[in-house]
Design a protein around this motif. Structure first.
Motif, PDB file in Angstrom:
ATOM      1  N   VAL A 133       4.750   3.863   0.986  1.00 51.81           N
ATOM      2  CA  VAL A 133       4.554   2.423   1.165  1.00 51.81           C
ATOM      3  C   VAL A 133       3.427   2.159   2.162  1.00 51.81           C
ATOM      4  O   VAL A 133       2.588   1.276   1.965  1.00 51.81           O
ATOM      5  CB  VAL A 133       5.866   1.761   1.637  1.00 51.81           C
ATOM      6  N   VAL A 134       3.409   2.933   3.240  1.00 48.68           N
ATOM      7  CA  VAL A 134       2.366   2.763   4.255  1.00 48.68           C
ATOM      8  C   VAL A 134       0.991   3.005   3.653  1.00 48.68           C
ATOM      9  O   VAL A 134       0.041   2.245   3.919  1.00 48.68           O
ATOM     10  CB  VAL A 134       2.610   3.727   5.435  1.00 48.68           C
ATOM     11  N   ARG A 135       0.844   4.032   2.847  1.00 45.34           N
ATOM     12  CA  ARG A 135      -0.455   4.317   2.222  1.00 45.34           C
ATOM     13  C   ARG A 135      -0.880   3.184   1.301  1.00 45.34           C
ATOM     14  O   ARG A 135      -2.064   2.843   1.235  1.00 45.34           O
ATOM     15  CB  ARG A 135      -0.382   5.630   1.445  1.00 45.34           C
ATOM     16  N   ALA A 136       0.077   2.600   0.595  1.00 50.02           N
ATOM     17  CA  ALA A 136      -0.256   1.495  -0.305  1.00 50.02           C
ATOM     18  C   ALA A 136      -0.683   0.254   0.474  1.00 50.02           C
ATOM     19  O   ALA A 136      -1.632  -0.445   0.092  1.00 50.02           O
ATOM     20  CB  ALA A 136       0.942   1.174  -1.194  1.00 50.02           C
ATOM     21  N   LEU A 137       0.008  -0.040   1.570  1.00 48.82           N
ATOM     22  CA  LEU A 137      -0.313  -1.223   2.368  1.00 48.82           C
ATOM     23  C   LEU A 137      -1.594  -1.044   3.177  1.00 48.82           C
ATOM     24  O   LEU A 137      -2.282  -2.011   3.476  1.00 48.82           O
ATOM     25  CB  LEU A 137       0.845  -1.544   3.321  1.00 48.82           C
ATOM     26  N   LEU A 138      -1.892   0.216   3.498  1.00 54.41           N
ATOM     27  CA  LEU A 138      -3.023   0.487   4.388  1.00 54.41           C
ATOM     28  C   LEU A 138      -4.350   0.048   3.790  1.00 54.41           C
ATOM     29  O   LEU A 138      -5.250  -0.395   4.515  1.00 54.41           O
ATOM     30  CB  LEU A 138      -3.060   1.988   4.702  1.00 54.41           C
TER      31      LEU A 138
ATOM     32  N   LEU B 213      -4.947  -2.451   1.862  1.00 50.87           N
ATOM     33  CA  LEU B 213      -5.055  -3.886   1.574  1.00 50.87           C
ATOM     34  C   LEU B 213      -6.162  -4.593   2.355  1.00 50.87           C
ATOM     35  O   LEU B 213      -6.892  -5.415   1.775  1.00 50.87           O
ATOM     36  CB  LEU B 213      -3.709  -4.575   1.817  1.00 50.87           C
TER      37      LEU B 213
ATOM     38  N   THR C 236      -9.571  -4.677   0.765  1.00 47.27           N
ATOM     39  CA  THR C 236      -9.709  -5.377  -0.514  1.00 47.27           C
ATOM     40  C   THR C 236      -9.951  -6.867  -0.332  1.00 47.27           C
ATOM     41  O   THR C 236     -10.218  -7.565  -1.304  1.00 47.27           O
ATOM     42  CB  THR C 236      -8.457  -5.173  -1.378  1.00 47.27           C
TER      43      THR C 236
ATOM     44  N   PRO D 198      -8.879   1.256   7.820  1.00 52.98           N
ATOM     45  CA  PRO D 198      -8.180   1.877   6.686  1.00 52.98           C
ATOM     46  C   PRO D 198      -9.098   2.631   5.737  1.00 52.98           C
ATOM     47  O   PRO D 198      -8.669   3.601   5.103  1.00 52.98           O
ATOM     48  CB  PRO D 198      -7.524   0.681   5.991  1.00 52.98           C
TER      49      PRO D 198
END
Length: 309
Positions: free
Chosen positions: A119-124, A126, A129, A187
């Motif tokens: 989850v952290v990798r996915a949010l990182l 953001l 983007t 990030p």
């Protein structure tokens, strides 16, 4: 008389086919390369020609007089330009260094098998983007002296806040813009360095661990040398990107107060799209291009001088 032999089309066909197959990758990217060169070369050549003329669209639609290097002299002697160059170098050097250090630290944490890392990798990713101008509006509210979150946090920690607000004081405005850039682009370093560290062979790490090497020794003697090329390239790319900082400056401070947050990107915008001084902004553009190319050339020379490819 002996007549010369002429190769038939059937005999030439295999040769042509072989040439196409051998050079297929180059032929496929050739249109993109030509288009890219055209998009880069024409504006630069147009700017080079315009930089030797007095040309202001508020005065007339055509160049009025050939002035030689006067636009370059005027740009270099302008206090605003020198202040913009200083601020741009501060943002580029300090920002790139901090983002690389924080990104490496985050990447090392991501390597740990901790709960929730997916989850952290996915949010990182953001923040990277989000369009920079949107980030600028977001932090404009966060820095608001009348109740912005950042202002409230600093006041809660009993840290001094300028009466004009964080963005209104020359002593804090540039640091505030730097913080925004660090928040958005750290990030990027973290994800790229994390991917590079994943490619480090486990056997080497295990051998070093069996030899009782410390975590710091493994990082400095094994991991960083193995990802050195990737690190050098992303630092160079990020430096060039920060050097063109414009969006956040436009939204947050418009180069103020005074010239405390003016950057080269904002100066080019102001002279070109506000004052319509085509000749001067063309000279400033070429000065900026030369500065960036000199810095990058020196960086690449010293960074890769001992590399074997």
């Amino acid at each position: 008389m002996h007549s010369g032999t002429v190769a038939s089309p059937q005999a030439l066909a295999p040769a042509r086919k072989s040439f196409v197959l051998q050079n297929l990758p180059y032929l496929l990217i050739a249109p993109s390369v030509v288009m890219l060169l055209a998009l880069i070369a024409y504006p630069l050549l147009f700017a080079l020609k315009s930089s030797f003329y007095f040309w202001n669209l508020q005065v007339g639609p055509q160049p009025l007089a050939f002035v030689g290097f006067d636009n370059y002299v005027q740009a270099l002697n302008a206090f605003d330009f020198r202040a913009a160059l200083t601020n741009t170098l501060i943002l580029s050097v300090v920002g790139t260094a901090i983002e690389f250090g924080l990104g490496l630290a985050i990447a090392l944490v991501l390597l740990k098998a901790l709960p929730g890392m997916n989850v952290v990798r996915a949010l990182l990713i953001l923040p990277t983007t989000i369009a920079p101008i949107v980030v600028g509006f977001l932090f404009r509210y966060l820095y608001d002296p009348g109740g912005g979150l950042v202002t409230w946090v600093l006041q809660s920690l009993s840290l001094p806040i300028p009466a004009e607000g964080i963005l209104g004081s020359p002593s804090t405005a540039l640091a505030a813009i730097l913080f925004v850039d660090i928040w958005q682009w750290t990030p990027f370093f973290a994800i790229v360095l994390y991917a590079s560290l994943l490619a480090v062979p486990d056997e080497i790490i295990e051998a070093a661990t069996l030899d009782r090497a410390s975590a710091w020794t493994i990082l400095m003697r094994i991991k960083l040398p193995l990802i050195r090329r990737t690190a050098i390239i992303i630092v160079m790319l990020r430096f060039m990107q920060i050097f063109n900082t414009f969006d956040t400056v436009l939204v947050l401070t418009r180069g103020g107060p005074g010239t405390s947050t003016r950057t080269l990107g904002y100066s080019l915008y102001e002279q070109g799209l506000v004052n319509f001084n085509v000749g001067l902004v063309s000279a400033m553009t070429w000065i900026t291009v030369l500065i960036v190319n000199i810095i990058v050339a020196l960086y690449v020379f010293f960074a890769f001088r001992n590399e074997e490819w």
